[in-house]
Design a protein around this motif. Structure first.
Motif, PDB file in Angstrom:
ATOM      1  N   TYR A 138       0.781  -1.231   0.000  1.00  0.00           N
ATOM      2  CA  TYR A 138       0.000   0.000   0.000  1.00  0.00           C
ATOM      3  C   TYR A 138       0.819   1.290   0.000  1.00  0.00           C
ATOM      4  CZ  TYR A 138      -3.316  -3.590   1.319  1.00  0.00           C
ATOM      5  OH  TYR A 138      -4.057  -4.732   1.345  1.00  0.00           O
ATOM      6  N   THR A 140      -4.605  -7.971   4.123  1.00  0.00           N
ATOM      7  CA  THR A 140      -5.378  -6.896   4.717  1.00  0.00           C
ATOM      8  C   THR A 140      -5.237  -7.042   6.226  1.00  0.00           C
ATOM      9  OG1 THR A 140      -7.564  -5.879   4.869  1.00  0.00           O
ATOM     10  CG2 THR A 140      -7.541  -8.259   4.647  1.00  0.00           C
ATOM     11  N   LYS A 172     -12.385  -2.803   3.014  1.00  0.00           N
ATOM     12  CA  LYS A 172     -12.852  -2.190   1.770  1.00  0.00           C
ATOM     13  C   LYS A 172     -11.714  -1.507   1.030  1.00  0.00           C
ATOM     14  CE  LYS A 172     -17.648  -1.437   3.248  1.00  0.00           C
ATOM     15  NZ  LYS A 172     -18.690  -0.417   3.570  1.00  0.00           N
ATOM     16  N   ARG A 173     -10.826  -0.860   1.763  1.00  0.00           N
ATOM     17  CA  ARG A 173      -9.660  -0.223   1.129  1.00  0.00           C
ATOM     18  C   ARG A 173      -8.766  -1.272   0.484  1.00  0.00           C
ATOM     19  NH1 ARG A 173      -6.416   2.577   5.399  1.00  0.00           N
ATOM     20  NH2 ARG A 173      -5.125   3.124   3.616  1.00  0.00           N
ATOM     21  N   LEU A 181      -9.571  -4.269  -0.460  1.00  0.00           N
ATOM     22  CA  LEU A 181     -10.272  -4.919  -1.564  1.00  0.00           C
ATOM     23  C   LEU A 181     -10.134  -4.114  -2.850  1.00  0.00           C
ATOM     24  CD1 LEU A 181     -12.147  -7.136  -2.636  1.00  0.00           C
ATOM     25  CD2 LEU A 181     -14.092  -5.768  -1.819  1.00  0.00           C
ATOM     26  N   ARG A 182     -10.279  -2.807  -2.749  1.00  0.00           N
ATOM     27  CA  ARG A 182     -10.116  -1.974  -3.949  1.00  0.00           C
ATOM     28  C   ARG A 182      -8.714  -2.130  -4.533  1.00  0.00           C
ATOM     29  NH1 ARG A 182     -13.132   1.725  -0.714  1.00  0.00           N
ATOM     30  NH2 ARG A 182     -11.226   2.845  -0.109  1.00  0.00           N
ATOM     31  N   TYR A 183      -7.731  -2.166  -3.676  1.00  0.00           N
ATOM     32  CA  TYR A 183      -6.349  -2.329  -4.109  1.00  0.00           C
ATOM     33  C   TYR A 183      -6.155  -3.698  -4.760  1.00  0.00           C
ATOM     34  CZ  TYR A 183      -1.509  -0.674  -3.828  1.00  0.00           C
ATOM     35  OH  TYR A 183      -0.261  -0.195  -4.124  1.00  0.00           O
ATOM     36  N   GLN A 215      -8.368  -5.669  -6.140  1.00  0.00           N
ATOM     37  CA  GLN A 215      -9.089  -5.765  -7.412  1.00  0.00           C
ATOM     38  C   GLN A 215      -8.356  -5.021  -8.517  1.00  0.00           C
ATOM     39  OE1 GLN A 215     -12.873  -4.300  -5.964  1.00  0.00           O
ATOM     40  NE2 GLN A 215     -13.737  -6.357  -5.831  1.00  0.00           N
ATOM     41  N   PHE A 216      -7.771  -3.882  -8.192  1.00  0.00           N
ATOM     42  CA  PHE A 216      -7.029  -3.119  -9.193  1.00  0.00           C
ATOM     43  C   PHE A 216      -5.814  -3.902  -9.683  1.00  0.00           C
ATOM     44  CE2 PHE A 216      -4.223   0.114 -10.892  1.00  0.00           C
ATOM     45  CZ  PHE A 216      -5.095   0.976 -11.545  1.00  0.00           C
ATOM     46  N   GLU A 231     -19.201  -9.334   1.300  1.00  0.00           N
ATOM     47  CA  GLU A 231     -18.814  -8.055   0.726  1.00  0.00           C
ATOM     48  C   GLU A 231     -18.002  -8.238  -0.552  1.00  0.00           C
ATOM     49  OE1 GLU A 231     -18.504  -3.786   0.712  1.00  0.00           O
ATOM     50  OE2 GLU A 231     -19.784  -5.183   1.829  1.00  0.00           O
ATOM     51  N   ALA A 232     -17.253  -9.342  -0.635  1.00  0.00           N
ATOM     52  CA  ALA A 232     -16.376  -9.591  -1.791  1.00  0.00           C
ATOM     53  C   ALA A 232     -16.623 -11.000  -2.324  1.00  0.00           C
ATOM     54  CB  ALA A 232     -14.915  -9.424  -1.381  1.00  0.00           C
TER      55      ALA A 232
END
Length: 252
Positions: free
Chosen positions: A38, A61, A88-89, A91-93, A95-96, A128-129
């Motif tokens: 991160y 995470t 959630k933070r 997960l976005r990372y 997925q990207f 959530e995912a």
């Protein structure tokens, strides 16, 4: 032989972080994992991977890097809101970057309330995912004193209770040897739950060569099980990373 990935949080640390991707590729790795990526923009990490045609196997995470801080929050009562925000933070990372798995760290906690907190947070994360593979990993109490998930039977209890298809076991043979005293036997017992594998040589977490864990035999057992995922090298090189890769070259 299994497919091997390089953990860039451990390997190639002779180089700045963003240069490690190219070094891993040059040594023959087709995939990498990074525990806590991160501190770098996801776009820059993704570009390095795309330019080198590398796959991202796994990230952890919570973000950011936990150096000097807590080892996760998923089992810590009272920190449910923080767990969800951080998840959630991450997960976005993930997925990207196209990460195949996300390892959810339990944190330091004990007792029945912590167990129920862990189960509830994992059930929430799985919902959530739903398209992301999530893992939990038993970590030995010598390396990480006080960590909640320090036992494989406890991990199986949690997985059976939560019973979500996108949640599985992360099997680190190094931790398995220290926790159970027999990583091979642990593999035979827990293989049906395994979503991702990591390796290092106990007791000092160096190169995965024949010793307390017979790694050639372990790799044969992994192949025989039908496991199709990656096996990530997550060890502390004795010298420069490239100097200790005979185990990898011989396995090709």
């Amino acid at each position: 032989m299994p497919k091997f990935a390089a953990n860039l949080s451990f390997l190639f640390k002779e180089y700045p972080f963003l240069e490690r991707f190219a070094e891993a590729k040059a040594c023959g790795f087709e995939a990498v994992e990074v525990l806590f990526p991160y501190e770098e923009p996801a776009s820059e990490v993704a570009k390095r991977m795309a330019d080198l045609n590398l796959k991202m196997v796994l990230i952890n995470t919570p973000p950011p890097n936990y150096t000097g801080g807590e080892r996760g929050f998923a089992a810590v009562p009272g920190l449910e809101d923080r767990f969800r925000k951080d998840f959630k933070r991450a997960l976005r990372y993930a997925q990207f970057l196209g990460a195949a798995h996300m390892h959810i760290m339990a944190g330091k906690a004990k007792g029945l309330v912590a167990l129920e907190t862990f189960k509830k947070n994992l059930a929430w994360a799985a919902a959530e995912a739903p398209t992301m593979s999530l893992t939990i990993e038993p970590i030995n109490p010598i390396d990480m004193p006080g960590y909640f998930l320090d036992d494989f039977d406890l991990a199986i209890e949690v997985l059976d209770s939560v019973a979500e298809l996108n949640l599985g076991l992360q099997f680190d043979a190094y931790h398995a040897q220290i926790i159970t005293g027999d990583a091979m036997l642990a593999w035979e017992k827990y293989a049906p739950y395994v979503r991702h594998i990591q390796i290092a040589g106990p007791p000092d977490r160096h190169e995965p060569i024949k010793g307390l864990v017979d790694y050639p035999a372990f790799f044969r057992a992994v192949d025989a099980s039908g496991y199709q995922g990656w096996v990530s090298a997550e060890y502390i090189p004795k010298k420069r990373t490239e100097e200790g890769l005979d185990w990898f070259r011989q396995a090709q």
